[in-house]
Scaffold this active site. Structure first.
Site, PDB file in Angstrom:
ATOM      1  N   TRP A  83      79.364 -66.980 -72.444  1.00  0.00           N
ATOM      2  CA  TRP A  83      78.094 -67.242 -73.131  1.00  0.00           C
ATOM      3  C   TRP A  83      77.430 -68.481 -72.577  1.00  0.00           C
ATOM      4  O   TRP A  83      76.210 -68.502 -72.413  1.00  0.00           O
ATOM      5  CB  TRP A  83      78.301 -67.333 -74.644  1.00  0.00           C
TER       6      TRP A  83
ATOM      7  N   ASP B 211      75.057 -73.604 -79.074  1.00  0.00           N
ATOM      8  CA  ASP B 211      75.203 -72.205 -79.442  1.00  0.00           C
ATOM      9  C   ASP B 211      76.435 -72.133 -80.337  1.00  0.00           C
ATOM     10  O   ASP B 211      77.564 -72.252 -79.865  1.00  0.00           O
ATOM     11  CB  ASP B 211      75.391 -71.348 -78.191  1.00  0.00           C
TER      12      ASP B 211
ATOM     13  N   LYS C 153      78.402 -62.845 -86.711  1.00  0.00           N
ATOM     14  CA  LYS C 153      79.814 -63.238 -86.753  1.00  0.00           C
ATOM     15  C   LYS C 153      80.163 -63.917 -88.081  1.00  0.00           C
ATOM     16  O   LYS C 153      81.031 -63.449 -88.792  1.00  0.00           O
ATOM     17  CB  LYS C 153      80.145 -64.131 -85.573  1.00  0.00           C
TER      18      LYS C 153
HETATM   19  C1  LIG Z   1      78.062 -63.105 -79.767  1.00  0.00           C
HETATM   20  C2  LIG Z   1      77.653 -64.350 -79.095  1.00  0.00           C
HETATM   21  C3  LIG Z   1      76.423 -64.473 -78.419  1.00  0.00           C
HETATM   22  C4  LIG Z   1      75.468 -63.313 -78.272  1.00  0.00           C
HETATM   23  O1  LIG Z   1      74.717 -63.202 -79.410  1.00  0.00           O
HETATM   24  P1  LIG Z   1      73.559 -62.109 -79.540  1.00  0.00           P
HETATM   25  O2  LIG Z   1      73.123 -62.371 -80.953  1.00  0.00           O
HETATM   26  O3  LIG Z   1      74.171 -60.771 -79.320  1.00  0.00           O
HETATM   27  O4  LIG Z   1      72.506 -62.421 -78.554  1.00  0.00           O
HETATM   28  C5  LIG Z   1      76.096 -65.683 -77.864  1.00  0.00           C
HETATM   29  N1  LIG Z   1      76.923 -66.733 -77.948  1.00  0.00           N
HETATM   30  C6  LIG Z   1      78.116 -66.654 -78.569  1.00  0.00           C
HETATM   31  C7  LIG Z   1      79.001 -67.856 -78.625  1.00  0.00           C
HETATM   32  C8  LIG Z   1      78.509 -65.465 -79.160  1.00  0.00           C
HETATM   33  O5  LIG Z   1      79.704 -65.382 -79.778  1.00  0.00           O
END
Ligand SMILES: *Cc1c(COP(=O)(O)O)cnc(C)c1O
Length: 360
Positions: free
Chosen positions: A103, A172, A196
């Site tokens: 990511w 993030d 999540k």
């Molecule tokens: C799942 C995830 C993403 C992707 O998220 P989307 O909402 O599908 O764009 C980005 N960063 C992390 C750390 C993730 O776990």
């Protein structure tokens, strides 16, 4: 209704049953309104009350200061990968990225489109199984970006990385937001796809300092500008109304359980039990370095791809779903976000014990 099974999915992931039940009850009519939650206008009184409650609970849970905006956007965390540099990075400036997994690699790739980037550290040399402690910032970065929990590799930061003077911290936090207390004042922007820890897919929570919004590049497309969404309280266009509603229910659930401190305690306990088992197992082992282990995503292997496959099939038959690891790590991954129940962890450990007895 058929029996619910243990869902270890990395995302979309398990939600609290009480939240799902309440949502179900409001699908046909939100309270006494006679209109279901999916059918209410985002401009109407009933939905505005939902929106205000969700925002208020979010601020209360995380102790978000008034000089931060709380935005409910769409496009997932992946859209934030480009929105952050689009708004805050110019071609002459540098943004610093801690590269600790897929990511963050995707995030830095987007930043490269808008300005210069600098890699503060990377754990790519060992397939991202650790959080590097040796880090070097560029001389004058616009911001420092990190991924607080690496969903695929099962690693997690214990504390925020250093941010040089004049730079702000961007995070993030998609896979560990609100799994533990967070000191928002340390951040310029925190963003998370909801699927999540916070709710359904299709909604992204963004917590961002207001002075940054004002300072941001005025020349970005309307929908990709933080200013647009902040000025209109996330209602420039139709917001993800159901996601805002469901996130509010998840926040209420978090508050009832004692807030982020209590959630951190639960998460330490859940992951702690599984790691303890792994550390003593003669068949399974954790893939992440012990000082970097994630409390959200526990990655583990037997060391034999065939046995991994057998275990996953065995676990699936036992009602333990979603344990197959990401293809870039292989083996198994048990995702145990906030809503994942402790008895599911016990069920997994029990299944691993029995499998180990038969296969060690
Ligand atoms: C799942 C995830 C993403 C992707 O998220 P989307 O909402 O599908 O764009 C980005 N960063 C992390 C750390 C993730 O776990």
């Amino acid at each position: 209704m058929s029996q619910r099974i243990h869902n270890f999915s990395a995302g979309p992931a398990v939600l609290p049953v009480t939240v799902l039940e309440e949502a179900r009850n409001n699908l046909l009519s939100l309270g006494e309104t006679g209109i279901g939650i999916l059918e209410h206008s985002h401009r109407g009184k009933a939905f505005l009350a939902v929106y205000e409650e969700t925002e208020a609970l979010c601020r209360e849970l995380a102790g978000i200061p008034d000089d931060y905006a709380v935005l409910f956007l769409q496009g997932g965390a992946s859209t934030q990968f480009c929105m952050t540099p689009m708004n805050f990075l110019t071609p002459d400036d540098t943004a610093d990225y801690l590269v600790t997994g897929s990511w963050s690699r995707k995030a830095i790739a987007e930043a490269k489109r808008f300005g210069k980037t600098h890699v503060v550290c990377t754990s790519e040399d060992r397939n991202f199984c650790y959080i590097p402690t040796e880090r070097t910032n560029s001389p004058n970065p616009a911001y420092v970006h990190f991924t607080s929990n690496n969903t695929i590799y099962g690693t997690q930061f214990r504390s925020e990385p250093e941010t040089p003077d004049g730079a702000f911290l961007a995070c993030d936090a998609s896979s560990d937001i609100f799994s533990r207390p967070i000191d928002i004042a340390k951040y310029g922007i925190v963003y998370a796809g909801a699927q999540k820890n916070l709710g359904p897919s299709g909604i992204t929570l963004v917590i961002i300092r207001r002075d940054l919004i004002e300072r941001g590049n005025p020349d970005v497309p309307t929908m990709l500008s933080y200013r647009t969404h902040a000025e209109k309280d996330s209602m420039f266009n139709t917001p993800p109304t159901f996601g805002i509603y469901l996130m509010g229910l998840v926040f209420k659930w978090l508050k009832q359980l004692g807030g982020l401190e209590a959630m951190a305690e639960r998460n330490r306990d859940k992951a702690g039990r599984l790691y303890e088992y792994l550390d003593n197992s003669s068949l399974f082992r954790s893939t992440a370095d012990s000082d970097s282990r994630s409390l959200m995503n526990v990655t583990f292997v037997t060391g034999d791809a065939e046995k991994d496959k057998q275990f996953i099939a065995f676990a699936t038959a036992e009602g333990l779903d979603g344990l197959k690891g990401h293809r870039s790590v292989g083996g198994m991954r048990a995702s145990m976000y906030n809503a994942f129940p402790a008895d599911g962890v016990d069920a997994l450990i029990d299944a691993m014990r029995r499998f180990e007895t038969d296969h060690a």
